[in-house]
Design a protein around this motif. Structure first.
Motif, PDB file in Angstrom:
ATOM      1  N   LEU A  58       0.809  -1.210   0.000  1.00 17.35           N
ATOM      2  CA  LEU A  58       0.000   0.000   0.000  1.00 17.35           C
ATOM      3  C   LEU A  58       0.846   1.267   0.000  1.00 17.35           C
ATOM      4  O   LEU A  58       0.306   2.371   0.093  1.00 17.35           O
ATOM      5  CB  LEU A  58      -0.944   0.003   1.212  1.00 17.35           C
ATOM      6  N   GLY A  59       2.159   1.113  -0.114  1.00 15.67           N
ATOM      7  CA  GLY A  59       3.032   2.270  -0.230  1.00 15.67           C
ATOM      8  C   GLY A  59       3.571   2.801   1.073  1.00 15.67           C
ATOM      9  O   GLY A  59       4.213   3.864   1.099  1.00 15.67           O
ATOM     10  N   TYR A  60       3.362   2.102   2.182  1.00 15.95           N
ATOM     11  CA  TYR A  60       3.918   2.511   3.470  1.00 15.95           C
ATOM     12  C   TYR A  60       5.306   1.892   3.656  1.00 15.95           C
ATOM     13  O   TYR A  60       5.629   0.869   3.050  1.00 15.95           O
ATOM     14  CB  TYR A  60       3.011   2.059   4.622  1.00 15.95           C
ATOM     15  N   GLN A  61       6.096   2.486   4.555  1.00 15.67           N
ATOM     16  CA  GLN A  61       7.397   1.911   4.875  1.00 15.67           C
ATOM     17  C   GLN A  61       7.246   0.612   5.669  1.00 15.67           C
ATOM     18  O   GLN A  61       8.032  -0.317   5.518  1.00 15.67           O
ATOM     19  CB  GLN A  61       8.229   2.920   5.670  1.00 15.67           C
ATOM     20  N   GLY A  62       6.244   0.580   6.510  1.00 13.64           N
ATOM     21  CA  GLY A  62       5.999  -0.603   7.326  1.00 13.64           C
ATOM     22  C   GLY A  62       4.645  -0.510   7.983  1.00 13.64           C
ATOM     23  O   GLY A  62       3.889   0.459   7.772  1.00 13.64           O
ATOM     24  N   TYR A  63       4.320  -1.492   8.845  1.00 13.85           N
ATOM     25  CA  TYR A  63       2.975  -1.511   9.430  1.00 13.85           C
ATOM     26  C   TYR A  63       2.757  -0.358  10.405  1.00 13.85           C
ATOM     27  O   TYR A  63       1.634   0.136  10.546  1.00 13.85           O
ATOM     28  CB  TYR A  63       2.704  -2.851  10.125  1.00 13.85           C
ATOM     29  N   LEU A  64       3.797   0.086  11.085  1.00 14.36           N
ATOM     30  CA  LEU A  64       3.621   1.202  12.021  1.00 14.36           C
ATOM     31  C   LEU A  64       3.120   2.447  11.301  1.00 14.36           C
ATOM     32  O   LEU A  64       2.265   3.187  11.818  1.00 14.36           O
ATOM     33  CB  LEU A  64       4.938   1.498  12.737  1.00 14.36           C
ATOM     34  N   GLU A  65       3.640   2.698  10.106  1.00 13.66           N
ATOM     35  CA  GLU A  65       3.191   3.858   9.339  1.00 13.66           C
ATOM     36  C   GLU A  65       1.734   3.685   8.908  1.00 13.66           C
ATOM     37  O   GLU A  65       0.954   4.631   8.948  1.00 13.66           O
ATOM     38  CB  GLU A  65       4.083   4.061   8.120  1.00 13.66           C
ATOM     39  N   LEU A  66       1.379   2.469   8.506  1.00 11.99           N
ATOM     40  CA  LEU A  66      -0.023   2.196   8.166  1.00 11.99           C
ATOM     41  C   LEU A  66      -0.901   2.439   9.389  1.00 11.99           C
ATOM     42  O   LEU A  66      -1.974   3.058   9.277  1.00 11.99           O
ATOM     43  CB  LEU A  66      -0.161   0.752   7.675  1.00 11.99           C
ATOM     44  N   ARG A  67      -0.476   1.959  10.556  1.00 12.96           N
ATOM     45  CA  ARG A  67      -1.283   2.124  11.770  1.00 12.96           C
ATOM     46  C   ARG A  67      -1.438   3.593  12.138  1.00 12.96           C
ATOM     47  O   ARG A  67      -2.511   4.027  12.580  1.00 12.96           O
ATOM     48  CB  ARG A  67      -0.652   1.346  12.929  1.00 12.96           C
ATOM     49  N   ASP A  68      -0.403   4.373  11.951  1.00 14.65           N
ATOM     50  CA  ASP A  68      -0.515   5.812  12.208  1.00 14.65           C
ATOM     51  C   ASP A  68      -1.578   6.446  11.320  1.00 14.65           C
ATOM     52  O   ASP A  68      -2.330   7.329  11.756  1.00 14.65           O
ATOM     53  CB  ASP A  68       0.835   6.494  11.971  1.00 14.65           C
ATOM     54  N   ASP A  69      -1.635   5.994  10.071  1.00 13.08           N
ATOM     55  CA  ASP A  69      -2.649   6.499   9.151  1.00 13.08           C
ATOM     56  C   ASP A  69      -4.046   6.100   9.626  1.00 13.08           C
ATOM     57  O   ASP A  69      -4.990   6.890   9.559  1.00 13.08           O
ATOM     58  CB  ASP A  69      -2.389   5.951   7.744  1.00 13.08           C
ATOM     59  N   LEU A  70      -4.181   4.865  10.100  1.00 18.78           N
ATOM     60  CA  LEU A  70      -5.467   4.416  10.634  1.00 18.78           C
ATOM     61  C   LEU A  70      -5.886   5.271  11.828  1.00 18.78           C
ATOM     62  O   LEU A  70      -7.069   5.603  11.981  1.00 18.78           O
ATOM     63  CB  LEU A  70      -5.382   2.951  11.059  1.00 18.78           C
ATOM     64  N   ARG A  71      -4.931   5.638  12.664  1.00 21.26           N
ATOM     65  CA  ARG A  71      -5.257   6.446  13.842  1.00 21.26           C
ATOM     66  C   ARG A  71      -5.702   7.844  13.437  1.00 21.26           C
ATOM     67  O   ARG A  71      -6.638   8.410  14.039  1.00 21.26           O
ATOM     68  CB  ARG A  71      -4.050   6.509  14.776  1.00 21.26           C
ATOM     69  N   ARG A  72      -5.055   8.400  12.425  1.00 22.21           N
ATOM     70  CA  ARG A  72      -5.494   9.716  11.955  1.00 22.21           C
ATOM     71  C   ARG A  72      -6.903   9.639  11.387  1.00 22.21           C
ATOM     72  O   ARG A  72      -7.729  10.527  11.615  1.00 22.21           O
ATOM     73  CB  ARG A  72      -4.509  10.245  10.911  1.00 22.21           C
ATOM     74  N   ASP A  73      -7.181   8.569  10.625  1.00 26.44           N
ATOM     75  CA  ASP A  73      -8.528   8.395  10.081  1.00 26.44           C
ATOM     76  C   ASP A  73      -9.550   8.240  11.204  1.00 26.44           C
ATOM     77  O   ASP A  73     -10.659   8.763  11.119  1.00 26.44           O
ATOM     78  CB  ASP A  73      -8.588   7.162   9.173  1.00 26.44           C
ATOM     79  N   ARG A  74      -9.167   7.531  12.252  1.00 26.18           N
ATOM     80  CA  ARG A  74     -10.093   7.299  13.356  1.00 26.18           C
ATOM     81  C   ARG A  74     -10.463   8.597  14.050  1.00 26.18           C
ATOM     82  O   ARG A  74     -11.610   8.791  14.474  1.00 26.18           O
ATOM     83  CB  ARG A  74      -9.487   6.320  14.369  1.00 26.18           C
ATOM     84  N   GLU A  75      -9.505   9.479  14.189  1.00 26.96           N
ATOM     85  CA  GLU A  75      -9.775  10.759  14.835  1.00 26.96           C
ATOM     86  C   GLU A  75     -10.804  11.575  14.063  1.00 26.96           C
ATOM     87  O   GLU A  75     -11.521  12.394  14.626  1.00 26.96           O
ATOM     88  CB  GLU A  75      -8.476  11.554  14.973  1.00 26.96           C
ATOM     89  N   ASP A  76     -10.853  11.364  12.742  1.00 29.67           N
ATOM     90  CA  ASP A  76     -11.763  12.127  11.895  1.00 29.67           C
ATOM     91  C   ASP A  76     -13.063  11.387  11.595  1.00 29.67           C
ATOM     92  O   ASP A  76     -13.896  11.868  10.843  1.00 29.67           O
ATOM     93  CB  ASP A  76     -11.086  12.455  10.559  1.00 29.67           C
TER      94      ASP A  76
END
Length: 275
Positions: A58-76
């Motif tokens: 999906l174009g992330y460096q690793g799963y931590l970066e993907l999870r950070d994106d999920l957290r930002r989406d969750r906040e919104d």
């Protein structure tokens, strides 16, 4: 790109394991942003390294970066229907004006997600089909009804797969490789949708999905027309998929006038007799 946009962009490169992981993530929007890669892999029943491979596809460096994106989406994002309506109505004294602005923004954004070539492809599939099967559930049912009526006016054979699963199964008996399925589904897959895709694939029929964020079905459709229906955290109407459905109908008429226009003329004569 945010997480849903990445899923849409890279959907064709995803493996079966990737889709299983995505289904688990998307099915738990409140909890998934706090899972480690190993947690989601264990829940999905795949190898622990699969979560990292998914993130990289999906174009992330690793799963931590993907999870950070999920957290930002969750906040919104708000999860419950009641919460979404509360958020949409909070501070809104002019509901009509606010809704109109949101709808116009969503409609204007469609061309960033669906282009005319994709609509042409679907229109040609429908025009060349022996039978067009239509599937939708809940509020999306009005879209299947709309397309059903429009296609029948064009002299095309359409079968609306409404009703319980037993009735759907009976209507599918005659499906063949000459047929096309058009489905409408949003947020989560309705019951029997993947069963329908599996049967269509077994007989060689093509399948089309009109959706907003639903990209990880297994088995999936052969063609996807996907465009957001508004702010994910707020009220999402059917204006965008209805416009896509109408674009398909008009494109069928524009690209296949020799079949459509005589049918409309015959309909005029029948209406004169039966009205």
């Amino acid at each position: 790109m945010n997480f849903p946009e990445r899923v849409n962009e890279y959907r064709d490169r995803l493996t079966r394991s990737d889709r299983v992981l995505l289904d688990e993530i998307l099915a738990h929007p409140a909890e998934a942003p706090f899972w480690r890669g190993g947690d989601v892999a264990q829940r999905a029943g795949v190898h622990a390294a699969a979560a990292t491979r998914l993130a990289q596809r999906l174009g992330y460096q690793g799963y931590l970066e993907l999870r950070d994106d999920l957290r930002r989406d969750r906040e919104d994002r708000l999860n419950g229907a009641g919460d979404r309506f509360r958020e949409e109505l909070r501070g809104q004294d002019r509901v009509l004006e606010a809704l109109l602005a949101t709808e116009l923004d969503s409609l204007a954004a469609v061309l960033r997600h669906v282009d005319q070539a994709q609509v042409d492809e679907v229109a040609d599939l429908l025009a060349g089909a022996r039978t067009v099967y239509l599937f939708a559930r809940g509020n999306a049912g009005v879209l299947a009804d709309l397309l059903d009526g429009r296609l029948r006016r064009f002299g095309m054979r359409a079968v609306n797969l409404s009703g319980p699963g037993r009735e759907v199964a009976e209507r599918l008996l005659a499906m063949s490789e000459s047929d096309v399925v058009v489905s409408f589904a949003f947020r989560r897959a309705p019951r029997n949708l993947t069963d329908l895709y599996a049967h269509a694939a077994s007989v060689g029929a093509r399948t089309v999905l009109v959706t907003d964020t639903l990209h990880t079905l297994d088995p999936g459709p052969t063609t996807v027309l996907s465009a957001p229906r508004g702010h994910q955290e707020g009220f999402s109407s059917l204006s965008v998929p209805m416009m896509i459905a109408n674009a398909i109908v008009l494109t069928v008429a524009q690209r296949h006038p020799d079949a459509v226009l005589p049918a409309l003329d015959r309909l005029d004569g029948l209406l004169a007799d039966f009205d």
